[in-house]
Design a protein around this motif. Structure first.
Motif, PDB file in Angstrom:
ATOM      1  N   PHE A 265       0.872  -1.176   0.000  1.00  0.00           N
ATOM      2  CA  PHE A 265       0.000   0.000   0.000  1.00  0.00           C
ATOM      3  C   PHE A 265       0.908   1.224   0.000  1.00  0.00           C
ATOM      4  O   PHE A 265       1.661   1.423   0.956  1.00  0.00           O
ATOM      5  N   ILE A 266       0.864   1.997  -1.056  1.00  0.00           N
ATOM      6  CA  ILE A 266       1.786   3.124  -1.152  1.00  0.00           C
ATOM      7  C   ILE A 266       1.040   4.381  -1.557  1.00  0.00           C
ATOM      8  O   ILE A 266      -0.107   4.337  -2.010  1.00  0.00           O
TER       9      ILE A 266
ATOM     10  N   SER B 169       5.097   6.139  -8.740  1.00  0.00           N
ATOM     11  CA  SER B 169       3.845   5.408  -8.965  1.00  0.00           C
ATOM     12  C   SER B 169       2.660   6.364  -9.171  1.00  0.00           C
ATOM     13  O   SER B 169       2.620   7.479  -8.637  1.00  0.00           O
ATOM     14  N   ILE B 170       1.704   5.892  -9.956  1.00  0.00           N
ATOM     15  CA  ILE B 170       0.477   6.624 -10.236  1.00  0.00           C
ATOM     16  C   ILE B 170      -0.699   5.690  -9.961  1.00  0.00           C
ATOM     17  O   ILE B 170      -0.514   4.468  -9.897  1.00  0.00           O
ATOM     18  N   PRO B 171      -1.898   6.230  -9.798  1.00  0.00           N
ATOM     19  CA  PRO B 171      -3.043   5.386  -9.442  1.00  0.00           C
ATOM     20  C   PRO B 171      -3.286   4.229 -10.406  1.00  0.00           C
ATOM     21  O   PRO B 171      -3.705   3.149  -9.990  1.00  0.00           O
TER      22      PRO B 171
ATOM     23  N   ILE C 259       0.105  -7.745  -4.821  1.00  0.00           N
ATOM     24  CA  ILE C 259      -1.030  -6.844  -4.999  1.00  0.00           C
ATOM     25  C   ILE C 259      -0.584  -5.437  -4.645  1.00  0.00           C
ATOM     26  O   ILE C 259      -0.144  -5.179  -3.519  1.00  0.00           O
ATOM     27  N   LEU C 260      -0.690  -4.525  -5.604  1.00  0.00           N
ATOM     28  CA  LEU C 260      -0.256  -3.143  -5.391  1.00  0.00           C
ATOM     29  C   LEU C 260      -1.465  -2.225  -5.315  1.00  0.00           C
ATOM     30  O   LEU C 260      -2.325  -2.223  -6.204  1.00  0.00           O
ATOM     31  N   THR C 261      -1.520  -1.455  -4.243  1.00  0.00           N
ATOM     32  CA  THR C 261      -2.548  -0.426  -4.076  1.00  0.00           C
ATOM     33  C   THR C 261      -1.852   0.917  -3.991  1.00  0.00           C
ATOM     34  O   THR C 261      -0.912   1.076  -3.206  1.00  0.00           O
ATOM     35  N   VAL C 262      -2.312   1.873  -4.771  1.00  0.00           N
ATOM     36  CA  VAL C 262      -1.722   3.208  -4.782  1.00  0.00           C
ATOM     37  C   VAL C 262      -2.776   4.218  -4.335  1.00  0.00           C
ATOM     38  O   VAL C 262      -3.825   4.352  -4.973  1.00  0.00           O
TER      39      VAL C 262
END
Lengths: 116, 115
Positions: free
Chosen positions: A12-13, A79-81, A111-114
């Protein structure tokens, strides 16, 4: 059989941060592939690596084929959404004799959440 | 260029019914793969074909599952009879040659729900 271990399992970034994830194996791979899966879609190839030590970029993405041929890294800068999704590493499966026989072994995914 | 095309995109049916999933690989690709994806088990290879011939079906869960590739541009995955535990997203992928170092290209999947 061969297994690929991806870490971390999830991230989560904040938007703008850099991301780093990796994939390791107990056996040697001759090719490393990185895929991204957006929600509701199929995995899409991001980067393919064919040579130990190779460093390849695709826009903000950079991937490296580890010297030992047992690991690979994927970095995402700024990173971008729309970077949200599941990132998979994959490599050709091989039998005990080391011959690739057509299948891909996939990692379990990161799993990447932005957050904007 | 058209990618791998799967149909239907979604299917909801009652247990016991026959389900047929369809796939059109990328034109000129000689290898075709069927995968199943669930939260618990991730991406699992069910079966793959080279030049329309099944090479490895060791991932097919049981006899209720069958796959065919009658020609280079079409494949089906059939489940009969279907059960609730078959609910998953099913992906088809194709690859230009049998060379396993070449990447596979995936379709957008069929989301299957068995009630």
């Amino acid at each position: 059989g061969q297994q690929l271990n991806q870490s971390p399992q999830s991230m989560f970034i904040q938007e703008g941060e850099d991301v780093s994830m990796n994939c390791t194996s107990s056996s040697i791979f001759n090719t490393w592939l990185w895929y991204k899966q957006d929600p509701g879609e199929g995995p899409v190839l991001l980067i393919a690596l064919y040579k130990a030590g190779e460093l390849t970029s695709n826009g903000r993405l950079t991937a490296q084929f580890g010297i030992t041929r047992k690991d690979s890294f994927l970095n995402i800068s700024a990173s971008i959404p729309s970077d949200v999704g599941i990132y998979f590493c994959a490599g050709p499966s091989a039998n005990a004799g080391g011959t690739s026989y057509g299948k891909l072994t996939f990692g379990q995914g990161t799993i990447l959440t932005v957050h904007p | 260029d058209a990618g791998v095309i799967q149909s239907p995109r979604h299917e909801v049916t009652e247990m016991g019914q026959e389900v047929t999933l369809r796939c059109k690989p990328i034109s000129g690709h000689n290898s075709l793969f069927w995968y199943r994806q669930t939260m618990m088990r991730g991406l699992e290879l069910l079966i793959y074909f080279n030049n329309n011939v099944p090479i490895d079906d060791s991932g097919m869960p049981e006899d209720r599952f069958s796959a065919k590739m009658p020609n280079a541009s079409f494949s089906t995955l059939k489940i009969q009879p279907s059960e609730p535990r078959d609910s998953a997203v099913y992906f088809c992928a194709s690859r230009r040659t049998a060379n396993s170092n070449q990447p596979q290209h995936f379709g957008d999947g069929t989301r299957l729900s068995i009630l």
